[in-house]
Design a protein around this motif. Sequence first.
Motif, mmCIF file in Angstrom:
data_model
loop_
_atom_site.group_PDB
_atom_site.id
_atom_site.type_symbol
_atom_site.label_atom_id
_atom_site.label_comp_id
_atom_site.label_asym_id
_atom_site.label_seq_id
_atom_site.Cartn_x
_atom_site.Cartn_y
_atom_site.Cartn_z
ATOM 1 N N ASP A 5 44.399 30.790 36.094
ATOM 2 C CA ASP A 5 45.901 31.703 37.281
ATOM 3 C C ASP A 5 46.116 30.703 38.548
ATOM 4 N N GLN B 145 48.786 38.568 44.665
ATOM 5 C CA GLN B 145 48.301 37.153 43.770
ATOM 6 C C GLN B 145 47.820 36.576 44.107
ATOM 7 N N LYS C 63 40.583 33.731 35.552
ATOM 8 C CA LYS C 63 41.365 33.919 36.205
ATOM 9 C C LYS C 63 40.896 32.255 36.781
ATOM 10 N N TRP D 72 39.522 35.872 43.088
ATOM 11 C CA TRP D 72 39.269 35.456 41.764
ATOM 12 C C TRP D 72 38.557 34.166 41.265
#
Length: 438
Positions: free
Chosen positions: A407, A158, A404, A345
């Motif tokens: 995030d 991630q 995203k 992202w």
Amino acid sequence: MKPTTWSNWSGSVQCSPLGVLFPASEEEIVQIIHKASKEGKKIRMIGSGHSFSNLVETNDYIVSLDNLRGIISIDKGKQEVTVKAGTKIKEFGHLLFENGLAQENLGDIDVQSLAGAISTGTHGTGTAFGNLSTQLTGIKFINGKGEVIYCSTNENEQLFKAAQVSLGTLGIITELTFKAIPAYKLEFTSGKETLDEVLNNYERYNKENRNFEFYWFPGTNIVQTKFSNASDLPAKEYGTANYITDMLLENHAFGVLSKITNWFPKASKTIAQISAKAVSTSHKINWSHKVYALPRLVKFHEMEYNIPLEAFREVKRDVQKAFDKHKFDVHFPTENRFVKGDDIWLSPAYERDSAYIAFHVYKPNPYKEYFKVMEDICLAVGGRPHWGKMHTRTGADFEKLYPKWNDFQAIRQEMDPEGIFLSPYMQQICGETISMNR
């Protein structure tokens, strides 16, 4: 450290930092971060100054990675190459070639640092290829807490998706690992077509060619097409015809014509027509790293937008209509390229196959009204700006444009809780409204 006034390549961004720092090791970078934290100062990183947006601008500290260059290791079995982050794209190409390798795709400028290029989502063209960040398999950086962090396709995944295009907000990148491919040659051809022909055929051109792009000359129906395809034919060194096209016509002669538009703005349409008529056929075969990039000697301001591929024809026609309506005094052609969607992202091509349209204006000439009209056209179809090019978007816009986004911001705050890498401009980009200084 060298106290200085700093300017980017085009001169569109200037600032007076406390100093430009040139660390030669990770230990020195850690010391710089702790120093900035203690003093309550900001840090921004510089590659080669080829971003037109204010990403680097700060009156605190600028960090250059020019002393962190060169290949660290090569895993020929995996065809992975780990390189120091300050290495320039052109240098990397030659180093890879010496080892029988190459990057699978490149943009049309090769003077940027690798860290700067991947951090801003730099791209080339070709619907089978993503931007340069998609070639990464690992990233090493030092975050705002002075911690050495590593992430990759199979470790801290991630974080890796956030770090592939990070705008220099997670930390200072020190090492990058790229997936390389065996060295290859490209056969490059360019020629002249009408805009109507290209808009009727660009989908086929993309399918039939490894790399396709074109330049449209405003106020005309003429475009310059450029195609590149893999070749097994012998490499040919730069010939006289290519020198005339790439240097004399596209740089020196175009520079003289550009000066005329500054003296006589209304001559811009005529200059565009002259430039369009001067487009000639060009052909060369060489190793890939010698084909992608072209010299850029005439300085300009640039805005570039990513749009969904399916909206390209409509947007291009709207751009053409806008020129007819507003009669902009602009002679620089618009550049049109195509890329494959990705899962990074903050990549403008996130989850969509895309087209990029780049708008250029000769450096001394006014550009804001022109860019505003073109930006509105691109925004109407969900356009996302290239991070390194001029635009007017802020954090509130990006939250809507990037699924995203939140995030990414959560990871950014974890990596840099004090906001050491958030200059005032970056606070606007990231949606921060308060000073992060202690």
